[in-house]
Design a protein around this motif. Structure first.
Motif, PDB file in Angstrom:
ATOM      1  N   ARG A  87       3.720  -6.525   1.055  1.00 11.71           N
ATOM      2  CA  ARG A  87       2.542  -6.712   1.912  1.00 11.71           C
ATOM      3  C   ARG A  87       1.670  -5.462   1.832  1.00 11.71           C
ATOM      4  N   GLY A  88       0.387  -5.672   1.756  1.00  5.91           N
ATOM      5  CA  GLY A  88      -0.537  -4.545   1.703  1.00  5.91           C
ATOM      6  C   GLY A  88      -1.757  -4.798   2.553  1.00  5.91           C
ATOM      7  N   SER A  89      -2.298  -3.725   3.107  1.00  2.00           N
ATOM      8  CA  SER A  89      -3.507  -3.838   3.926  1.00  2.00           C
ATOM      9  C   SER A  89      -4.318  -2.563   3.809  1.00  2.00           C
ATOM     10  N   TYR A  90      -5.585  -2.651   4.233  1.00  2.00           N
ATOM     11  CA  TYR A  90      -6.498  -1.503   4.140  1.00  2.00           C
ATOM     12  C   TYR A  90      -7.361  -1.463   5.390  1.00  2.00           C
ATOM     13  N   ASN A  91      -7.418  -0.282   6.024  1.00  2.00           N
ATOM     14  CA  ASN A  91      -8.198  -0.113   7.250  1.00  2.00           C
ATOM     15  C   ASN A  91      -9.654   0.230   6.926  1.00  2.00           C
ATOM     16  N   VAL A  92     -10.556  -0.601   7.419  1.00  2.00           N
ATOM     17  CA  VAL A  92     -11.984  -0.356   7.237  1.00  2.00           C
ATOM     18  C   VAL A  92     -12.583   0.002   8.599  1.00  2.00           C
ATOM     19  N   ILE A 117       5.672   8.395   3.110  1.00  2.00           N
ATOM     20  CA  ILE A 117       6.405   7.256   2.564  1.00  2.00           C
ATOM     21  C   ILE A 117       7.847   7.329   3.063  1.00  2.00           C
ATOM     22  N   THR A 118       8.395   6.184   3.417  1.00  2.00           N
ATOM     23  CA  THR A 118       9.772   6.104   3.918  1.00  2.00           C
ATOM     24  C   THR A 118      10.557   5.093   3.098  1.00  2.00           C
ATOM     25  N   PHE A 119      11.703   5.534   2.578  1.00  2.00           N
ATOM     26  CA  PHE A 119      12.631   4.660   1.865  1.00  2.00           C
ATOM     27  C   PHE A 119      13.866   4.463   2.734  1.00  2.00           C
ATOM     28  N   ALA A 120      14.395   3.244   2.765  1.00  2.00           N
ATOM     29  CA  ALA A 120      15.569   2.995   3.601  1.00  2.00           C
ATOM     30  C   ALA A 120      16.502   1.991   2.941  1.00  2.00           C
ATOM     31  N   VAL A 121      17.791   2.134   3.233  1.00  2.00           N
ATOM     32  CA  VAL A 121      18.795   1.141   2.852  1.00  2.00           C
ATOM     33  C   VAL A 121      19.548   0.746   4.114  1.00  2.00           C
ATOM     34  N   ASN A 122      20.012  -0.506   4.147  1.00  2.00           N
ATOM     35  CA  ASN A 122      20.719  -0.968   5.325  1.00  2.00           C
ATOM     36  C   ASN A 122      21.817  -1.941   4.924  1.00  2.00           C
ATOM     37  N   ASP A 155      14.225  -1.206   1.995  1.00  2.00           N
ATOM     38  CA  ASP A 155      12.810  -1.383   2.324  1.00  2.00           C
ATOM     39  C   ASP A 155      12.057  -0.082   2.115  1.00  2.00           C
ATOM     40  N   VAL A 156      10.750  -0.200   2.013  1.00  2.00           N
ATOM     41  CA  VAL A 156       9.891   0.962   1.817  1.00  2.00           C
ATOM     42  C   VAL A 156       8.593   0.752   2.587  1.00  2.00           C
ATOM     43  N   LEU A 157       8.072   1.831   3.147  1.00  2.00           N
ATOM     44  CA  LEU A 157       6.772   1.813   3.826  1.00  2.00           C
ATOM     45  C   LEU A 157       5.950   2.996   3.339  1.00  2.00           C
ATOM     46  N   LEU A 158       4.732   2.709   2.872  1.00  2.00           N
ATOM     47  CA  LEU A 158       3.783   3.743   2.459  1.00  2.00           C
ATOM     48  C   LEU A 158       2.537   3.647   3.320  1.00  2.00           C
ATOM     49  N   ASN A 159       2.191   4.731   3.983  1.00  2.00           N
ATOM     50  CA  ASN A 159       0.905   4.858   4.682  1.00  2.00           C
ATOM     51  C   ASN A 159       0.173   6.053   4.080  1.00  2.00           C
ATOM     52  N   TRP A 160      -1.028   5.800   3.558  1.00  2.31           N
ATOM     53  CA  TRP A 160      -1.817   6.890   2.982  1.00  2.31           C
ATOM     54  C   TRP A 160      -3.256   6.737   3.477  1.00  2.31           C
ATOM     55  N   ASP A 161      -3.539   7.413   4.569  1.00  3.75           N
ATOM     56  CA  ASP A 161      -4.834   7.269   5.233  1.00  3.75           C
ATOM     57  C   ASP A 161      -5.066   5.796   5.596  1.00  3.75           C
ATOM     58  N   LYS A 162      -6.011   5.150   4.942  1.00  2.00           N
ATOM     59  CA  LYS A 162      -6.378   3.773   5.297  1.00  2.00           C
ATOM     60  C   LYS A 162      -5.473   2.714   4.652  1.00  2.00           C
ATOM     61  N   LEU A 163      -4.653   3.103   3.674  1.00  2.00           N
ATOM     62  CA  LEU A 163      -3.829   2.157   2.923  1.00  2.00           C
ATOM     63  C   LEU A 163      -2.437   2.007   3.542  1.00  2.00           C
TER      64      LEU A 163
END
Length: 408
Positions: free
Chosen positions: A320-325, A234-239, A277-285
């Motif tokens: 925004r959210g997505s899932y890899n199948v 997970i990445t948190f950022a300010v700009n 902003d924030v970005l979370l990648n957890w395997d397929k999510l």
């Protein structure tokens, strides 16, 4: 400054290169968009329509001058064949469809690969993630609204590029990492500098903290959203960006012998953007979100001339959210996006503006982002003045679309 920096970039690129250091590339998005419920400037309904066009088309060259100096030059010929009433963002080319223009020209000098990476030329200031992430790399069909509004407020132009320099660094040890950027730019669009009699540079900065897997193995100025199920982090950022006083300008319009009205055209006392902003990648999510505030202030005399408050704050955000199948060697990815813009009652750009998009997209990655097919439906709504409606009467409408993407 612009001429000097471009000259430096071109002189560096013109140095003798080894053949293996040069790579030509072509990026294409071909979209088929069916638009519904659009209205013209008079508020009259126009026919629903199917439009096939080149949404984004880029041609470029990249390579290395030596191990610590790389370069990239990109030309664009976007929106060829786009109908004026097609509901997606982006202005169509003229009817001759002949625009071919410089989109990006930059050199990256890694003075120290961890802490001191200097980028100079014509490129994106490091501000919000959506602005810095290529449209070819987002998980929704189209980018979120921050991308379009932030670039207009910051630079005046939709490409999001300006001439300048940026110092940045990337360090990641164990499960923690930090990424920083600070840039100095010289905007020249009339929406930002007015007639150009006063000058202030644009300063842009961003700092990001990562927990877990890193976003990138080495420093770069471009970002991505989907790591194809290979990241847990997970990445948190300010700009923020800041530009001081430029030439405040307005266009005069005589109503009658005794009354003259002034319409705002560009410039300000100060122009500030604050975002996170924030970005979370957890395997397929994959989940990402961003929130940006656009602050602009005027001198009291100019605010009175254009009948405005001395300061206003407009806002844009998305989630925004997505899932890899997995599908054999390929990936199917359902994605949902909600994005919104709100103009304040004092805004001279989008007074009381509203703009909302809810879209559902299905991506099919055949060779990752290099070969992708996407299908979407987008529900768009808006009011007052915004990029959805120019005058409160016009309307972009809704759309459903199929798009094809090739990066080679």
């Amino acid at each position: 400054m612009k001429a000097i920096l471009i000259a430096v970039v071109l002189s560096l690129i013109s140095l003798p290169l080894k053949a293996q250091d040069v790579k030509l590339f072509q990026n294409l998005q071909v979209w088929n968009v069916f638009s519904m419920n659009a209205r013209n400037d008079a508020g009259e309904p126009v026919d629903d329509r199917l439009n096939t066009f080149l949404r984004r088309a880029r041609l470029g060259v990249e390579g290395k001058i030596q191990n610590d100096i790389s370069y990239r030059i990109t030309f664009a010929y976007d929106n060829i064949g786009k109908d004026v009433f097609t509901a997606v963002s982006g202005e169509p080319q003229g009817s001759s469809d002949k625009e071919f223009y410089l989109f990006d020209a930059s050199v990256l000098w890694s003075i120290d690969t961890t802490w001191a990476n200097l980028t100079l030329g014509f490129f994106r200031p490091q501000a919000g993630r959506e602005h810095m992430t290529a449209a070819f790399a987002v998980t929704s069909f189209e980018k979120s609204l921050e991308n379009f509004y932030q670039r207009e407020y910051m630079l005046g132009r939709g490409s999001g590029r300006e001439v300048g320099l940026n110092l940045g660094g990337l360090m990641h040890e164990g499960n923690f990492g930090i990424n920083y950027n600070f840039g100095f730019f010289n905007p020249n669009h009339e929406r930002i500098i007015g007639n150009g009699t006063k000058w202030s540079p644009l300063l842009a900065g961003r700092i990001a903290l990562t927990i877990g897997d890193p976003e990138m193995q080495k420093y770069k100025t471009g970002y991505q959203i989907n790591y194809q199920s290979k990241r847990r982090g997970i990445t948190f950022a300010v700009n923020g960006t800041y530009q001081g006083k430029t030439d405040e300008t307005a266009t005069a319009r005589r109503v009658n012998d005794s009354t003259v009205l002034y319409s705002y055209t560009g410039g300000f006392k100060r122009n500030v953007i604050i975002g996170a902003d924030v970005l979370l990648n957890w395997d397929k999510l994959n989940i990402d979100a961003e929130y940006d505030i656009f602050l602009r202030g005027f001198s009291p005399e100019f605010a009175g001339q254009i009948h405005s408050g001395e300061e206003f704050a407009d806002r844009a955000w998305h989630i925004r959210g997505s899932y890899n199948v997995p599908l054999g060697e390929h990936i199917i990815e359902p994605s949902l996006l909600y994005t919104s813009f709100r103009g304040s009652a004092q805004s001279v750009l989008y007074k009381n503006g509203t703009h909302d998009i809810l879209s559902a997209t299905l991506n099919y990655y055949i060779r990752g982002e290099k070969w992708k097919v996407a299908m979407t439906y987008a529900d768009q709504r808006g009011g007052a003045q915004s990029r959805f409606t120019r005058n409160g009467k016009s309307s972009r409408g809704n759309y459903t679309a199929v798009g094809f993407q090739w990066l080679f």
